[in-house]
Write a protein that holds these residues in place. Sequence first.
Motif, PDB file in Angstrom:
ATOM      1  N   VAL B  94       0.840  -1.204   0.000  1.00 57.36           N
ATOM      2  CA  VAL B  94       0.000   0.000   0.000  1.00 57.36           C
ATOM      3  C   VAL B  94       0.873   1.252   0.000  1.00 57.36           C
ATOM      4  O   VAL B  94       0.666   2.180  -0.799  1.00 57.36           O
ATOM      5  N   ALA B  95       1.864   1.288   0.887  1.00 59.42           N
ATOM      6  CA  ALA B  95       2.671   2.499   1.049  1.00 59.42           C
ATOM      7  C   ALA B  95       3.497   2.786  -0.208  1.00 59.42           C
ATOM      8  O   ALA B  95       3.573   3.941  -0.665  1.00 59.42           O
ATOM      9  N   GLU B  96       4.086   1.758  -0.797  1.00 62.13           N
ATOM     10  CA  GLU B  96       4.881   1.984  -2.009  1.00 62.13           C
ATOM     11  C   GLU B  96       3.990   2.439  -3.166  1.00 62.13           C
ATOM     12  O   GLU B  96       4.369   3.328  -3.941  1.00 62.13           O
ATOM     13  N   GLY B  97       2.801   1.855  -3.281  1.00 58.86           N
ATOM     14  CA  GLY B  97       1.875   2.270  -4.337  1.00 58.86           C
ATOM     15  C   GLY B  97       1.452   3.718  -4.145  1.00 58.86           C
ATOM     16  O   GLY B  97       1.378   4.509  -5.097  1.00 58.86           O
ATOM     17  N   TRP B  98       1.200   4.078  -2.905  1.00 54.13           N
ATOM     18  CA  TRP B  98       0.779   5.441  -2.573  1.00 54.13           C
ATOM     19  C   TRP B  98       1.871   6.443  -2.952  1.00 54.13           C
ATOM     20  O   TRP B  98       1.600   7.495  -3.552  1.00 54.13           O
ATOM     21  N   VAL B  99       3.114   6.102  -2.624  1.00 52.34           N
ATOM     22  CA  VAL B  99       4.238   6.981  -2.938  1.00 52.34           C
ATOM     23  C   VAL B  99       4.400   7.130  -4.455  1.00 52.34           C
ATOM     24  O   VAL B  99       4.599   8.243  -4.959  1.00 52.34           O
ATOM     25  N   LEU B 165      -1.754   5.463  11.325  1.00 51.11           N
ATOM     26  CA  LEU B 165      -0.284   5.404  11.452  1.00 51.11           C
ATOM     27  C   LEU B 165       0.371   5.131  10.104  1.00 51.11           C
ATOM     28  O   LEU B 165       1.506   5.525   9.865  1.00 51.11           O
ATOM     29  N   LEU B 166      -0.353   4.420   9.224  1.00 52.94           N
ATOM     30  CA  LEU B 166       0.182   4.131   7.888  1.00 52.94           C
ATOM     31  C   LEU B 166       0.046   5.355   6.968  1.00 52.94           C
ATOM     32  O   LEU B 166       1.018   5.832   6.376  1.00 52.94           O
ATOM     33  N   TYR B 167      -1.181   5.866   6.867  1.00 51.68           N
ATOM     34  CA  TYR B 167      -1.430   6.957   5.915  1.00 51.68           C
ATOM     35  C   TYR B 167      -0.904   8.309   6.397  1.00 51.68           C
ATOM     36  O   TYR B 167      -0.448   9.121   5.593  1.00 51.68           O
ATOM     37  N   GLY B 168      -0.997   8.557   7.708  1.00 56.55           N
ATOM     38  CA  GLY B 168      -0.615   9.864   8.238  1.00 56.55           C
ATOM     39  C   GLY B 168       0.780  10.307   7.815  1.00 56.55           C
ATOM     40  O   GLY B 168       0.954  11.397   7.251  1.00 56.55           O
ATOM     41  N   PRO B 169       1.807   9.487   8.062  1.00 57.07           N
ATOM     42  CA  PRO B 169       3.171   9.906   7.712  1.00 57.07           C
ATOM     43  C   PRO B 169       3.357  10.121   6.204  1.00 57.07           C
ATOM     44  O   PRO B 169       4.105  11.010   5.794  1.00 57.07           O
ATOM     45  N   LEU B 170       2.661   9.323   5.380  1.00 54.83           N
ATOM     46  CA  LEU B 170       2.772   9.498   3.923  1.00 54.83           C
ATOM     47  C   LEU B 170       2.187  10.858   3.532  1.00 54.83           C
ATOM     48  O   LEU B 170       2.813  11.641   2.814  1.00 54.83           O
ATOM     49  N   TYR B 171       0.964  11.134   4.006  1.00 55.28           N
ATOM     50  CA  TYR B 171       0.353  12.439   3.741  1.00 55.28           C
ATOM     51  C   TYR B 171       1.201  13.574   4.305  1.00 55.28           C
ATOM     52  O   TYR B 171       1.258  14.658   3.734  1.00 55.28           O
ATOM     53  N   HIS B 172       1.845  13.337   5.446  1.00 50.84           N
ATOM     54  CA  HIS B 172       2.603  14.406   6.105  1.00 50.84           C
ATOM     55  C   HIS B 172       3.741  14.905   5.205  1.00 50.84           C
ATOM     56  O   HIS B 172       3.880  16.113   4.978  1.00 50.84           O
ATOM     57  N   ARG B 173       4.526  13.984   4.666  1.00 52.48           N
ATOM     58  CA  ARG B 173       5.605  14.415   3.751  1.00 52.48           C
ATOM     59  C   ARG B 173       5.032  14.937   2.434  1.00 52.48           C
ATOM     60  O   ARG B 173       5.599  15.846   1.823  1.00 52.48           O
ATOM     61  N   TYR B 174       3.932  14.345   1.993  1.00 53.42           N
ATOM     62  CA  TYR B 174       3.282  14.757   0.730  1.00 53.42           C
ATOM     63  C   TYR B 174       2.816  16.216   0.809  1.00 53.42           C
ATOM     64  O   TYR B 174       3.027  16.997  -0.116  1.00 53.42           O
ATOM     65  N   LEU B 175       2.207  16.593   1.919  1.00 51.39           N
ATOM     66  CA  LEU B 175       1.637  17.939   2.040  1.00 51.39           C
ATOM     67  C   LEU B 175       2.660  18.978   2.471  1.00 51.39           C
ATOM     68  O   LEU B 175       2.519  20.159   2.139  1.00 51.39           O
ATOM     69  N   ASN B 176       3.664  18.576   3.249  1.00 49.43           N
ATOM     70  CA  ASN B 176       4.639  19.548   3.753  1.00 49.43           C
ATOM     71  C   ASN B 176       5.923  19.583   2.937  1.00 49.43           C
ATOM     72  O   ASN B 176       6.608  20.611   2.927  1.00 49.43           O
ATOM     73  N   GLY B 177       6.271  18.468   2.317  1.00 46.03           N
ATOM     74  CA  GLY B 177       7.469  18.444   1.471  1.00 46.03           C
ATOM     75  C   GLY B 177       8.764  18.676   2.210  1.00 46.03           C
ATOM     76  O   GLY B 177       9.753  19.111   1.624  1.00 46.03           O
ATOM     77  N   HIS B 178       8.787  18.394   3.515  1.00 44.91           N
ATOM     78  CA  HIS B 178       9.996  18.690   4.293  1.00 44.91           C
ATOM     79  C   HIS B 178      11.097  17.657   4.095  1.00 44.91           C
ATOM     80  O   HIS B 178      12.255  17.936   4.377  1.00 44.91           O
ATOM     81  N   LEU B 179      10.734  16.447   3.613  1.00 44.53           N
ATOM     82  CA  LEU B 179      11.705  15.366   3.419  1.00 44.53           C
ATOM     83  C   LEU B 179      11.235  14.502   2.259  1.00 44.53           C
ATOM     84  O   LEU B 179      10.053  14.522   1.907  1.00 44.53           O
ATOM     85  N   LEU B 181       9.703  11.859  -0.191  1.00 45.55           N
ATOM     86  CA  LEU B 181       8.616  10.878  -0.148  1.00 45.55           C
ATOM     87  C   LEU B 181       8.986   9.781  -1.143  1.00 45.55           C
ATOM     88  O   LEU B 181       8.564   9.813  -2.302  1.00 45.55           O
ATOM     89  N   ASP B 182       9.831   8.858  -0.683  1.00 46.27           N
ATOM     90  CA  ASP B 182      10.351   7.828  -1.597  1.00 46.27           C
ATOM     91  C   ASP B 182      10.032   6.425  -1.079  1.00 46.27           C
ATOM     92  O   ASP B 182       9.407   6.269  -0.034  1.00 46.27           O
ATOM     93  N   GLU B 183      10.470   5.420  -1.824  1.00 44.62           N
ATOM     94  CA  GLU B 183      10.114   4.045  -1.466  1.00 44.62           C
ATOM     95  C   GLU B 183      10.788   3.610  -0.172  1.00 44.62           C
ATOM     96  O   GLU B 183      10.243   2.796   0.577  1.00 44.62           O
ATOM     97  N   SER B 184      11.950   4.151   0.104  1.00 45.71           N
ATOM     98  CA  SER B 184      12.622   3.823   1.358  1.00 45.71           C
ATOM     99  C   SER B 184      11.784   4.324   2.546  1.00 45.71           C
ATOM    100  O   SER B 184      11.632   3.634   3.559  1.00 45.71           O
ATOM    101  N   PHE B 185      11.223   5.516   2.404  1.00 44.62           N
ATOM    102  CA  PHE B 185      10.338   6.039   3.455  1.00 44.62           C
ATOM    103  C   PHE B 185       9.085   5.168   3.561  1.00 44.62           C
ATOM    104  O   PHE B 185       8.653   4.822   4.669  1.00 44.62           O
ATOM    105  N   ALA B 186       8.512   4.787   2.415  1.00 39.78           N
ATOM    106  CA  ALA B 186       7.313   3.937   2.422  1.00 39.78           C
ATOM    107  C   ALA B 186       7.585   2.644   3.185  1.00 39.78           C
ATOM    108  O   ALA B 186       6.776   2.216   4.026  1.00 39.78           O
ATOM    109  N   ARG B 187       8.737   2.035   2.928  1.00 38.24           N
ATOM    110  CA  ARG B 187       9.072   0.783   3.609  1.00 38.24           C
ATOM    111  C   ARG B 187       9.300   1.023   5.106  1.00 38.24           C
ATOM    112  O   ARG B 187       8.903   0.208   5.939  1.00 38.24           O
TER     113      ARG B 187
END
Lengths: 208, 208
Positions: B94-99, B165-179, B181-187
């Motif tokens: 899910v996380a890798e697909g989302w990224v 806990l799964l979606y929140g961190p993905l959206y967090h980098r997506y919306l803020n762009g502070h770090l 948003l890559d597959e390593s983060f997804a994993r």
Amino acid sequence: MGSRAIPIEKKRGRPRSNDTQKAILKAAAEMVIGAGLAEMTIEGVAERAGVGKASIYRRWPSKGALAFDAVVDTIIAVHPTLDTGSLEGDLVHVAEGWVRLSNNRRGGRAVAHFIAEVQSDPDLAAAWRERFVKRIRNERRPIIDRAIARGEIAAGSDADLILDLLYGPLYHRYLNGHLPLDESFARGVARMVAAASVDGAAVPDPPS
Amino acid sequence: MGSRAIPIEKKRGRPRSNDTQKAILKAAAEMVIGAGLAEMTIEGVAERAGVGKASIYRRWPSKGALAFDAVVDTIIAVHPTLDTGSLEGDLVHVAEGWVRLSNNRRGGRAVAHFIAEVQSDPDLAAAWRERFVKRIRNERRPIIDRAIARGEIAAGSDADLILDLLYGPLYHRYLNGHLPLDESFARGVARMVAAASVDGAAVPDPPS
């Protein structure tokens, strides 16, 4: 450092500049928390702070930069980072404080509107990342450093991953409103993040 | 079910209505992913789908509702929920697909703009929660159910807490762009969430 060591000549100038800065930040925080970024103007802040507009332009490159500094100062002043002696305790304190602030009827939606505005304004987004997101994260980072120093979590733990796991879920409910953003959720998030970190899951995969 | 069992009279009407619905959703997805919600109009969708505007108004209460349905359909079609045999494997998928989707140059920012728009429009926000957020979560919920059924995580685990806990961190980098948003983060996110869930941290505190 004893302030008595500072020569009187220097003391005279510095406090006045600091006072100006503080007055501007206080006025900006009041305006942006009370009425939002769109309603906050440099003119309005200058008038409320009792300073000239040049005093503001000299210190901040844009209205957004001033607003973000003002709000982040307020958050850090209201919610300093606490040392409770455990990772979970420290994270619970941050998460509960975050939930309380975001549910505040006065100004609780300010951050949601900031995030909305930065989605279509790259310059504002850059100021947001540097002045707000990174500053809050740097303020909370000692929580991770202390957990490593205590031997509670592995030395190779990725502090950014841990902070995203903490803040992400809080922002997620805050921005989407799909489920209650309450203290029970705050504790649940902190419990999950602490358990995963203690388990060693914050240590990155070896490069493949 | 074999489609041959369906009487021909019923088959004739139903597929036509379904085809209309599909054509509208496809046209809406193309417009909103290509140009954004502001540029998408009911007229434009009707023209592109080759239907009358009434066919759209009959099915959707608002432009936003149609846009959210169209985008969520696309996401679920491109990224169905997979059964990899383990909680972490399912979450990584899910996380890798989302990224990957969110980094797509065409349409990757659509969801960011949806979230921005709903911050100042309560009706749109309600449609967003019901049609997008809850639908995606319901689509992913079997991941948690299967982990419970396998005995991998405790039966009392809070599926909503795990999904946030799964979606929140993905959206967090997506919306803020502070770090990144890559597959390593997804994993990393998936690894943290699985570890915490397996540890029992998703079981709520007993009421105090």
